[in-house]
Write a protein that holds these residues in place. Structure first.
Motif, PDB file in Angstrom:
ATOM      1  N   SER A  12      -2.714   3.854   7.784  1.00  0.00           N
ATOM      2  CA  SER A  12      -1.984   3.910   6.463  1.00  0.00           C
ATOM      3  C   SER A  12      -1.285   2.696   5.905  1.00  0.00           C
ATOM      4  N   GLU A  13      -1.591   2.675   4.776  1.00  0.00           N
ATOM      5  CA  GLU A  13      -0.862   1.240   3.897  1.00  0.00           C
ATOM      6  C   GLU A  13       0.748   1.715   4.018  1.00  0.00           C
ATOM      7  N   GLY A  14       1.536   0.787   3.873  1.00  0.00           N
ATOM      8  CA  GLY A  14       2.879   0.752   3.936  1.00  0.00           C
ATOM      9  C   GLY A  14       3.620  -0.145   4.748  1.00  0.00           C
ATOM     10  N   VAL A  15       4.892   0.274   4.913  1.00  0.00           N
ATOM     11  CA  VAL A  15       5.862  -0.605   5.513  1.00  0.00           C
ATOM     12  C   VAL A  15       5.909   0.303   6.972  1.00  0.00           C
ATOM     13  N   TRP A  16       5.831  -0.688   7.998  1.00  0.00           N
ATOM     14  CA  TRP A  16       5.681  -0.427   9.452  1.00  0.00           C
ATOM     15  C   TRP A  16       7.023  -0.799   9.960  1.00  0.00           C
ATOM     16  N   VAL A  17       8.024  -0.433  10.639  1.00  0.00           N
ATOM     17  CA  VAL A  17       9.171  -0.817  11.352  1.00  0.00           C
ATOM     18  C   VAL A  17       8.902  -0.562  12.880  1.00  0.00           C
ATOM     19  N   GLY A  18       9.681  -1.642  13.501  1.00  0.00           N
ATOM     20  CA  GLY A  18       9.536  -1.450  14.873  1.00  0.00           C
ATOM     21  C   GLY A  18      10.664  -2.682  15.561  1.00  0.00           C
TER      22      GLY A  18
END
Length: 138
Positions: A12-18
């Protein structure tokens, strides 16, 4: 004959946080951990970009495994010597909204005088592994 898997996940496109963990390494960089933000965008038939401040990678995904073109930074000193850092990014989708991956950074020296500048002969002289995990921000 290959069968279609019903367990494939779509990126998925978008912001991934980790978070990431810079491991003990041969480059004498201090081991550390921290927060990470990846922006997946420009998805087009299996290719896409991943922005991780301050870098932007051109990537491709096949199934659940993604690899990105290495980014090379030239920290040259003078005309005859290049100290290069090459960042390689890859990851695997664990689910629709989670990924785990690795950034591998290779430091190398090309040209005359590598031994004087880096203390190492010409070629790759050390690597740093930076594993990471991220989830898609809803």
């Amino acid at each position: 004959m290959r069968s279609c898997s019903h367990f494939a996940f779509e990126l998925s496109e978008g912001v991934w946080v980790g978070t990431y963990a810079l491991l003990e390494n041969e480059c004498d960089a201090e081991p550390s951990t921290g927060d990470l933000e990846l922006v997946v965008s420009n998805f087009d038939r299996g290719s896409f970009t991943v922005a991780v401040e301050p870098f932007e990678y051109a990537c491709a995904i096949e199934g659940v495994s993604a690899t990105c073109d290495p980014l090379v930074y030239d920290e040259s000193t003078g005309d005859t010597l290049s100290v290069l850092s090459t960042a390689n990014l890859s990851f695997t989708l664990e689910s629709e909204s989670t990924m785990s991956g690795l950034t591998l950074i290779e430091y190398s020296c090309v040209g005359e005088g590598c031994e004087d500048v880096t203390g190492q002969p010409e070629g790759v002289f050390c690597t740093v592994d930076v594993p990471f995990g991220a989830t898609l921000r809803e």
